[in-house]
Design an enzyme around this catalytic site. Structure first.
Site, short mmCIF file in Angstrom:
data_model
loop_
_atom_site.label_atom_id
_atom_site.label_comp_id
_atom_site.label_asym_id
_atom_site.label_seq_id
_atom_site.Cartn_x
_atom_site.Cartn_y
_atom_site.Cartn_z
N TYR A 201 23.36 1.62 13.65
CA TYR A 201 24.19 1.04 12.75
C TYR A 201 24.51 3.17 12.67
O TYR A 201 25.48 3.04 11.63
CB TYR A 201 23.33 0.89 11.26
CG TYR A 201 23.40 -0.43 10.79
CD1 TYR A 201 22.59 -1.74 11.45
CD2 TYR A 201 24.42 -1.05 9.83
CE1 TYR A 201 23.71 -2.87 10.99
CE2 TYR A 201 24.61 -2.47 8.94
CZ TYR A 201 24.04 -3.12 9.80
OH TYR A 201 23.58 -4.68 9.45
N TYR B 279 4.96 -8.42 16.41
CA TYR B 279 4.99 -7.04 15.74
C TYR B 279 5.94 -6.07 16.41
O TYR B 279 6.67 -4.93 15.75
CB TYR B 279 3.24 -6.46 15.19
CG TYR B 279 3.78 -5.78 14.10
CD1 TYR B 279 4.36 -5.90 12.73
CD2 TYR B 279 3.59 -3.92 13.94
CE1 TYR B 279 3.96 -4.64 11.96
CE2 TYR B 279 3.26 -2.96 13.34
CZ TYR B 279 3.58 -3.72 12.16
OH TYR B 279 3.91 -2.29 11.05
N PHE C 114 0.96 -1.10 -0.01
CA PHE C 114 -0.20 0.10 0.02
C PHE C 114 0.86 1.77 0.27
O PHE C 114 0.54 1.68 -1.04
CB PHE C 114 -1.48 0.07 1.61
CG PHE C 114 -1.31 1.13 1.78
CD1 PHE C 114 -2.24 1.78 0.57
CD2 PHE C 114 -1.34 1.54 2.76
CE1 PHE C 114 -3.06 2.94 0.87
CE2 PHE C 114 -2.43 2.78 2.68
CZ PHE C 114 -2.72 3.62 2.26
#
Ligand code: UDP
Length: 304
Positions: free
Chosen positions: A150, A136, A11
């Site tokens: 990172y 989730y 989407f």
């Protein structure tokens, strides 16, 4: 500019790649792609980001791939937790190899059952680490932590956004993938009862997809390395009121059917967007009524 967009057939991805100017490569396993749209020049690498070999040079890596629909991810928690975390790792490695800007599409779910509404970015969240939504929530939280690692350790240009309930044309309405807005719109257009979970007093704040695209382009353009932004609306709406609004907008004869509440459904959600307003000069422009009207119009076309 060269962009790699993971989940580009979903989407959000399908709307974003229409707006990107430059060379776009999409990685998508096409497992949930239904209303996707690829402009002619887009290159597709079919497969899961954590599994495929992605060649090429990229200036931007935009990581959207995930399984964001609660009924879907609660049914496939292992796949969700692993693809959300391993997928982010893989996407970060591609960005690092290319010294690319990495935009991570996290989620308002990282706040869990937030106690501060509207919720600002500084709020740390209230998430049940072993609950049914944890596959989730926690994988999104882990992905944010990995991306920031990172940034800190390798100096990678990482930017994180937390979208809040984005809706609009092409949002899936069917099966376990359906989200509330598209599901209610289609139920109303078909004259079926709208399925409200619980008593409908739970709230969400909805953002029209064009506003999300605008915010995302700004996040790519502005110098916001290492920063996190809520991308959403601060207008909190009860799900029952959403159902009534959609019935009235469609002129439908549908009624409302109350179903048992979803387990661990966050009771309230709305975005504090002070930071995005200030730093990105961004503001949602499409009102809920206008966005719903456009969504209804689009679904009328699809349903024929
Ligand atoms: N919801 C509902 N009926 C539906 C689908 C969703 O009442 O058929 C409610 C759900 O309980 C939640 C809200 O709408 O409170 C948003 O659900 P959605 O699945 O769109 O996404 P979430 O914000 O929970 O990730």
């Amino acid at each position: 500019m060269k962009y790699l967009v993971t989940g580009g057939a979903g989407f959000l991805g399908s709307h974003l790649i229409e707006a990107l100017e430059g060379e776009v490569t999409v990685v998508d396993d096409m497992s949930t792609a239904k209303y996707y749209y690829f402009p002619p020049k887009v290159k597709l690498v079919k497969g899961r980001i954590e599994e495929v070999d992605v060649q090429g040079r990229f200036d931007y890596v935009i990581h959207l791939a995930a399984r964001p629909s609660p009924e879907d991810y609660m049914r496939y928690p292992v796949e969700t937790a692993l693809s959300n975390s391993l997928g982010t790792y893989k996407a970060l490695e591609i960005a690092r190899r290319n010294d690319a800007t990495f935009l991570y599409t996290s989620s308002s779910e990282v706040y869990g059952h937030a106690e501060v509404i509207p919720t600002p970015e500084e709020y740390w969240g209230k998430v049940n680490p072993t609950g049914v939504r944890s596959c989730y929530d926690e994988s999104k939280r882990f992905s944010e932590a990995l991306a920031m690692s990172y940034y800190r350790e390798y100096g990678l240009d990482v930017r994180i956004q937390r979208p809040f309930n984005v809706y609009g044309p092409r949002l899936r309405e069917d099966g376990t993938y359906g989200r509330v807005v598209s599901r209610f719109v289609v139920q109303a257009l078909r004259g079926e009862d709208l399925t409200v979970f619980g008593d409908g007093s739970q709230t969400r704040a909805f953002l029209y997809v064009d506003d999300w695209v605008d915010a995302t382009l700004r996040m790519l353009r502005e110098n916001v390395k290492g920063e996190v932004f809520n991308i959403g609306s601060d207008r909190e709406v009860k799900i029952l009121d959403l159902a009534r609004t959609i019935i009235s907008l469609t002129g439908s004869r549908s009624g409302i059917k109350f179903l048992p509440p979803r387990v661990d459904d966050p009771p309230r959600r709305a975005a504090d967007i002070t930071k995005a307003r200030r730093r990105l000069g961004w503001e949602p422009r499409v009102s809920l009524e206008e966005g719903l009207r456009k969504t209804v119009e689009w679904f009328r076309g699809v349903l024929g």
